[in-house]
Design a protein around this motif. Structure first.
Motif, PDB file in Angstrom:
ATOM      1  N   GLU A  94      43.119  24.692  45.908  1.00 22.05           N
ATOM      2  CA  GLU A  94      44.151  23.672  45.971  1.00 22.05           C
ATOM      3  C   GLU A  94      45.442  24.257  46.544  1.00 22.05           C
ATOM      4  N   ALA A  95      46.070  23.443  47.379  1.00 17.74           N
ATOM      5  CA  ALA A  95      47.377  23.798  47.958  1.00 17.74           C
ATOM      6  C   ALA A  95      47.336  25.078  48.782  1.00 17.74           C
ATOM      7  N   GLY A  96      46.144  25.556  49.107  1.00 15.04           N
ATOM      8  CA  GLY A  96      46.029  26.728  49.957  1.00 15.04           C
ATOM      9  C   GLY A  96      46.540  27.999  49.335  1.00 15.04           C
ATOM     10  N   LYS A  97      46.563  28.082  48.009  1.00 11.31           N
ATOM     11  CA  LYS A  97      47.061  29.276  47.347  1.00 11.31           C
ATOM     12  C   LYS A  97      45.997  30.370  47.301  1.00 11.31           C
ATOM     13  N   VAL A  98      46.403  31.568  47.643  1.00 11.95           N
ATOM     14  CA  VAL A  98      45.496  32.712  47.572  1.00 11.95           C
ATOM     15  C   VAL A  98      45.227  33.026  46.108  1.00 11.95           C
ATOM     16  N   MET A  99      43.952  33.156  45.757  1.00 14.51           N
ATOM     17  CA  MET A  99      43.602  33.466  44.376  1.00 14.51           C
ATOM     18  C   MET A  99      44.170  34.824  43.990  1.00 14.51           C
ATOM     19  N   PRO A 100      44.861  34.903  42.858  1.00 10.94           N
ATOM     20  CA  PRO A 100      45.445  36.187  42.447  1.00 10.94           C
ATOM     21  C   PRO A 100      44.357  37.186  42.095  1.00 10.94           C
ATOM     22  N   PRO A 101      44.612  38.465  42.300  1.00 12.62           N
ATOM     23  CA  PRO A 101      43.614  39.490  41.967  1.00 12.62           C
ATOM     24  C   PRO A 101      43.442  39.595  40.456  1.00 12.62           C
ATOM     25  N   ILE A 102      42.283  40.027  40.020  1.00  9.98           N
ATOM     26  CA  ILE A 102      42.010  40.228  38.604  1.00  9.98           C
ATOM     27  C   ILE A 102      42.451  41.641  38.242  1.00  9.98           C
ATOM     28  N   THR A 103      43.386  41.747  37.308  1.00  5.20           N
ATOM     29  CA  THR A 103      43.945  43.053  36.956  1.00  5.20           C
ATOM     30  C   THR A 103      43.962  43.265  35.445  1.00  5.20           C
ATOM     31  N   CYS A 104      44.196  44.501  35.059  1.00  7.36           N
ATOM     32  CA  CYS A 104      44.383  44.846  33.649  1.00  7.36           C
ATOM     33  C   CYS A 104      45.342  46.024  33.584  1.00  7.36           C
ATOM     34  N   LYS A 105      45.798  46.343  32.372  1.00  9.37           N
ATOM     35  CA  LYS A 105      46.683  47.471  32.147  1.00  9.37           C
ATOM     36  C   LYS A 105      45.907  48.615  31.504  1.00  9.37           C
ATOM     37  N   THR A 106      46.518  49.784  31.459  1.00 10.44           N
ATOM     38  CA  THR A 106      45.845  50.948  30.881  1.00 10.44           C
ATOM     39  C   THR A 106      45.610  50.794  29.384  1.00 10.44           C
ATOM     40  N   ASN A 107      46.379  49.900  28.747  1.00 10.15           N
ATOM     41  CA  ASN A 107      46.184  49.692  27.313  1.00 10.15           C
ATOM     42  C   ASN A 107      45.276  48.498  27.005  1.00 10.15           C
ATOM     43  N   SER A 108      44.702  47.884  28.042  1.00  8.79           N
ATOM     44  CA  SER A 108      43.746  46.796  27.828  1.00  8.79           C
ATOM     45  C   SER A 108      42.509  47.348  27.146  1.00  8.79           C
ATOM     46  N   THR A 109      41.833  46.506  26.371  1.00 10.20           N
ATOM     47  CA  THR A 109      40.615  46.960  25.705  1.00 10.20           C
ATOM     48  C   THR A 109      39.419  46.737  26.611  1.00 10.20           C
ATOM     49  N   LEU A 110      38.327  47.433  26.293  1.00  9.74           N
ATOM     50  CA  LEU A 110      37.099  47.233  27.055  1.00  9.74           C
ATOM     51  C   LEU A 110      36.635  45.788  26.916  1.00  9.74           C
ATOM     52  N   GLY A 111      36.850  45.206  25.749  1.00 11.96           N
ATOM     53  CA  GLY A 111      36.477  43.805  25.545  1.00 11.96           C
ATOM     54  C   GLY A 111      37.226  42.884  26.486  1.00 11.96           C
ATOM     55  N   ASP A 112      38.516  43.163  26.711  1.00 13.15           N
ATOM     56  CA  ASP A 112      39.312  42.367  27.653  1.00 13.15           C
ATOM     57  C   ASP A 112      38.727  42.465  29.058  1.00 13.15           C
ATOM     58  N   VAL A 113      38.358  43.678  29.437  1.00 12.08           N
ATOM     59  CA  VAL A 113      37.809  43.907  30.777  1.00 12.08           C
ATOM     60  C   VAL A 113      36.472  43.192  30.944  1.00 12.08           C
ATOM     61  N   VAL A 114      35.596  43.317  29.944  1.00 15.41           N
ATOM     62  CA  VAL A 114      34.296  42.644  30.001  1.00 15.41           C
ATOM     63  C   VAL A 114      34.487  41.134  30.117  1.00 15.41           C
ATOM     64  N   HIS A 115      35.409  40.588  29.356  1.00 16.01           N
ATOM     65  CA  HIS A 115      35.661  39.142  29.396  1.00 16.01           C
ATOM     66  C   HIS A 115      36.148  38.707  30.778  1.00 16.01           C
ATOM     67  N   SER A 116      37.066  39.466  31.355  1.00 11.71           N
ATOM     68  CA  SER A 116      37.591  39.112  32.681  1.00 11.71           C
ATOM     69  C   SER A 116      36.491  39.154  33.736  1.00 11.71           C
ATOM     70  N   LEU A 117      35.693  40.217  33.728  1.00 11.98           N
ATOM     71  CA  LEU A 117      34.625  40.353  34.712  1.00 11.98           C
ATOM     72  C   LEU A 117      33.592  39.241  34.563  1.00 11.98           C
ATOM     73  N   ALA A 118      33.227  38.920  33.303  1.00  7.45           N
ATOM     74  CA  ALA A 118      32.196  37.922  33.056  1.00  7.45           C
ATOM     75  C   ALA A 118      32.687  36.506  33.326  1.00  7.45           C
ATOM     76  N   SER A 119      33.885  36.181  32.881  1.00  8.38           N
ATOM     77  CA  SER A 119      34.394  34.813  33.020  1.00  8.38           C
ATOM     78  C   SER A 119      34.847  34.491  34.430  1.00  8.38           C
ATOM     79  N   LYS A 120      35.356  35.491  35.137  1.00  6.80           N
ATOM     80  CA  LYS A 120      35.842  35.267  36.508  1.00  6.80           C
ATOM     81  C   LYS A 120      34.749  35.488  37.555  1.00  6.80           C
ATOM     82  N   LEU A 121      33.590  35.954  37.095  1.00  4.23           N
ATOM     83  CA  LEU A 121      32.453  36.203  38.001  1.00  4.23           C
ATOM     84  C   LEU A 121      32.848  37.130  39.150  1.00  4.23           C
ATOM     85  N   VAL A 122      33.564  38.210  38.806  1.00  3.92           N
ATOM     86  CA  VAL A 122      33.958  39.198  39.814  1.00  3.92           C
ATOM     87  C   VAL A 122      33.269  40.524  39.513  1.00  3.92           C
TER      88      VAL A 122
END
Length: 445
Positions: A369-397
């Protein structure tokens, strides 16, 4: 006696695989007992218990399918790869006869880039005035792509290019075009005409790509195998997918990918063993498994073909798009994005000047929509492995970028392979005891 290039490559791969897992194990701060328990548990879970692919049937592509049609299948089914079947052996009970290999976007990228690089050879060998490449040159390029790569073919390509000179064309100086991006830039729209519209590229078959650009071995496991074998192949041994064959039959029952495994792990949220690991910050697990200066990136102002070339040269499936001296991340490119160039070349008529930034904006205008470039999927060094797994699985990246500071500077990459490796390790002599030979030997077959 000196080793051949292939032997040296295989040795380097084996060393790299071992070093990869040694690095992971040395940097983890998990209890050894938990790691051993999980590894032992996965060794008891049969492959047959893993969820089937969507629809319950593996998407297969016939060897005689054209490359463009294969890209359409991959794109429409939203998959990165598919097994290639030999129609002459459709009823064989031997999977070695029925399947020729796997076609994926990485192989297609290699094919496209070699086509451009072969054109570069011709352009560099000729000082002729050429507006395009004539039928003779196209035929020579095709001959090389299909296996006739000897000096005669190169000479024929150069001669044909010189013979294609027409008035009012582009002056190509000898030695100018040396690589795929340069060649494509000089060819302009003719790049698409050669790769997509002219013979024999237009009708190049999938089987030729599989033969010439095999990027991953076709290595099926049995439905009676265990999931530890699959997880090791998908992590330590760098396989992007593992075909599953029923014993005594050649029909593929399942196709387990890195992405499917991580989605499966996400589905285990709430179980004690998953939560015990997922609660750890990624730094406790040694993630990311690289230093910031090892991150391969592409600047938004560089040419899009250079991005794909960088993926090929570094054997990676994607890279962050950055801007400025701090390498602030603004986007992501992956191998599957090559489909936009192959399926919608009309969107990129100004190809010789097409930057990564323009490519992303053009794709976004047709996808979001509106020609917006999809933002990259990122995390911080203090993110948990669970956060990373959720992002990868839910965003299908397939990768998530680790950023630091207010400028979102890219300091690392975490891939599906890295995540899988956090849950297991390879027991001593595992493949020797289980299969009768080492995994390195397994991957050579």
């Amino acid at each position: 006696m000196e080793k051949s290039q292939e032997e040296t490559k295989e040795t380097a791969t084996a060393v790299s695989n071992d070093a990869y897992f040694e690095t992971i194990q040395s940097r983890k701060k998990l209890s050894a007992s938990l790691q051993e328990t999980l590894t032992a548990a996965f060794a008891t879970i049969p492959v047959s218990s893993f969820p089937q692919v969507p629809g319950g049937k593996v998407i297969e592509i016939l060897a005689e399918t054209s490359v463009s049609d294969a890209v359409k299948v991959l794109s429409e089914c939203n998959i990165l790869s598919a097994p290639v079947t030999n129609p002459e052996k459709a009823y064989s009970n031997d999977w070695r006869e029925r399947y020729l290999g796997i076609i994926d976007y990485s192989a297609i990228i290699l094919w496209v880039l070699e086509g451009a690089e072969l054109a570069a050879v011709a352009l560099s060998a000729s000082s002729a005035t050429a507006a395009g490449i004539g039928a003779g040159a196209v035929g020579a390029i095709g001959a090389m792509a299909l296996g006739a790569t000897g000096p005669g073919a190169v000479a024929g390509l150069a001669v044909a290019t010189a013979g294609a000179a027409v008035a009012g064309g582009l002056v190509v100086e000898k030695g100018v075009a040396k690589d795929a991006p340069t060649a494509a830039s000089q060819l302009g729209d003719d790049f698409y005409r050669v790769i997509l519209q002219e013979e024999p590229f237009k009708s190049t078959k999938v089987k030729e790509i599989v033969k010439s650009f095999r990027s991953t071995p076709f290595l099926p496991v049995s439905t009676e195998s265990n999931m530890l074998t699959v997880l090791l192949l998908l992590s330590k041994y760098r396989m992007r997918n593992v075909p599953v064959i029923e014993p005594g039959k050649a029909i593929m029952k399942n196709f387990i990918t890195q992405s499917a495994v991580v989605r499966g792990l996400e589905g285990c949220r709430g179980r004690d063993w998953f939560d015990a690991i997922a609660a750890h910050p990624i730094s406790d697990l040694g993630l990311p498994f690289m230093s910031s200066d090892q991150v391969v990136s592409i600047n938004s102002s560089e040419l899009i073909l250079e991005a794909f070339k960088r993926m090929k040269d570094n054997h990676i499936g994607g890279l962050p798009v950055v801007e400025g001296p701090k390498k602030k991340i603004i986007g992501n490119l992956s191998m599957r994005d090559i489909r936009y160039l192959l399926l919608k070349p009309d969107l990129f008529s100004n190809f010789r000047h097409l930057t990564v930034s323009d490519f992303m904006k053009t794709v976004a205008s047709t996808s979001h929509e509106a020609g917006k470039v999809m933002p990259p999927i990122t995390c911080k060094t203090n993110s948990t492995l669970g956060d990373v797994v959720h992002s990868l699985a839910s965003k299908l990246v397939h990768r998530i970028y680790v950023v630091d500071g207010e400028e979102d500077e890219v300091i690392g990459v975490i891939t599906l392979r890295d995540v899988i490796s956090c849950f297991i390790y390879e027991p001593p002599n595992y493949f020797d005891d289980y299969l009768g030979f080492s995994a390195e030997e397994l991957l050579k077959r």
